[in-house]
Scaffold this motif. Structure first.
Motif, PDB file in Angstrom:
ATOM      1  N   TYR A 110       0.855  -1.191   0.000  1.00 41.19           N
ATOM      2  CA  TYR A 110       0.000   0.000   0.000  1.00 41.19           C
ATOM      3  C   TYR A 110       0.884   1.232   0.000  1.00 41.19           C
ATOM      4  O   TYR A 110       1.981   1.220   0.530  1.00 41.19           O
ATOM      5  CB  TYR A 110      -0.951   0.009   1.194  1.00 41.19           C
ATOM      6  N   PRO A 111       0.410   2.308  -0.615  1.00 36.75           N
ATOM      7  CA  PRO A 111       1.180   3.552  -0.613  1.00 36.75           C
ATOM      8  C   PRO A 111       1.006   4.265   0.727  1.00 36.75           C
ATOM      9  O   PRO A 111       0.175   3.868   1.551  1.00 36.75           O
ATOM     10  CB  PRO A 111       0.543   4.365  -1.742  1.00 36.75           C
ATOM     11  N   LEU A 112       1.779   5.302   0.942  1.00 34.01           N
ATOM     12  CA  LEU A 112       1.595   6.119   2.145  1.00 34.01           C
ATOM     13  C   LEU A 112       0.351   6.982   1.909  1.00 34.01           C
ATOM     14  O   LEU A 112       0.417   8.160   1.585  1.00 34.01           O
ATOM     15  CB  LEU A 112       2.829   6.979   2.415  1.00 34.01           C
ATOM     16  N   ILE A 113      -0.800   6.340   2.065  1.00 36.10           N
ATOM     17  CA  ILE A 113      -2.104   6.907   1.743  1.00 36.10           C
ATOM     18  C   ILE A 113      -2.331   8.254   2.440  1.00 36.10           C
ATOM     19  O   ILE A 113      -2.198   8.355   3.654  1.00 36.10           O
ATOM     20  CB  ILE A 113      -3.206   5.913   2.143  1.00 36.10           C
ATOM     21  N   LEU A 131       6.212  -2.630   6.270  1.00 35.58           N
ATOM     22  CA  LEU A 131       6.085  -1.418   5.476  1.00 35.58           C
ATOM     23  C   LEU A 131       7.439  -1.100   4.861  1.00 35.58           C
ATOM     24  O   LEU A 131       8.443  -1.013   5.563  1.00 35.58           O
ATOM     25  CB  LEU A 131       5.626  -0.236   6.343  1.00 35.58           C
ATOM     26  N   VAL A 132       7.476  -0.974   3.547  1.00 34.82           N
ATOM     27  CA  VAL A 132       8.691  -0.634   2.836  1.00 34.82           C
ATOM     28  C   VAL A 132       8.488   0.734   2.208  1.00 34.82           C
ATOM     29  O   VAL A 132       7.544   0.941   1.453  1.00 34.82           O
ATOM     30  CB  VAL A 132       9.021  -1.663   1.736  1.00 34.82           C
ATOM     31  N   ILE A 133       9.340   1.685   2.539  1.00 33.83           N
ATOM     32  CA  ILE A 133       9.238   3.049   2.015  1.00 33.83           C
ATOM     33  C   ILE A 133      10.271   3.203   0.919  1.00 33.83           C
ATOM     34  O   ILE A 133      11.462   3.038   1.153  1.00 33.83           O
ATOM     35  CB  ILE A 133       9.438   4.091   3.124  1.00 33.83           C
ATOM     36  N   PHE A 134       9.799   3.512  -0.277  1.00 32.22           N
ATOM     37  CA  PHE A 134      10.679   3.722  -1.425  1.00 32.22           C
ATOM     38  C   PHE A 134      11.137   5.178  -1.452  1.00 32.22           C
ATOM     39  O   PHE A 134      10.327   6.092  -1.403  1.00 32.22           O
ATOM     40  CB  PHE A 134       9.947   3.390  -2.724  1.00 32.22           C
ATOM     41  N   LYS A 135      12.421   5.360  -1.484  1.00 30.61           N
ATOM     42  CA  LYS A 135      12.979   6.717  -1.589  1.00 30.61           C
ATOM     43  C   LYS A 135      13.872   6.741  -2.823  1.00 30.61           C
ATOM     44  O   LYS A 135      14.915   6.103  -2.838  1.00 30.61           O
ATOM     45  CB  LYS A 135      13.774   7.077  -0.355  1.00 30.61           C
ATOM     46  N   PRO A 136      13.424   7.472  -3.865  1.00 31.58           N
ATOM     47  CA  PRO A 136      14.222   7.506  -5.114  1.00 31.58           C
ATOM     48  C   PRO A 136      15.562   8.176  -4.922  1.00 31.58           C
ATOM     49  O   PRO A 136      15.782   8.915  -4.037  1.00 31.58           O
ATOM     50  CB  PRO A 136      13.355   8.295  -6.080  1.00 31.58           C
TER      51      PRO A 136
END
Length: 41
Positions: free
Chosen positions: A6-9, A36-41
């Motif tokens: 799920y995204p950080l809704i 929860l995995v947070i993608f940071k480009p």
């Protein structure tokens, strides 16, 4: 084990409080095992 993604809704463009939103998600998923995995480009 199921995988839930799920995204950080409501915590991005609409300036929601991730602290508050995450409490709701954690309560709803308390019987599930998830990460929860947070993608940071």
């Amino acid at each position: 084990m199921r995988k839930i993604a799920y995204p950080l809704i409501c915590a991005g463009l609409v300036s929601g409080s991730w602290e508050e939103i995450s409490k709701i998600i954690e309560a709803e998923l308390e019987v599930e095992e998830y990460t929860l995995v947070i993608f940071k480009p």
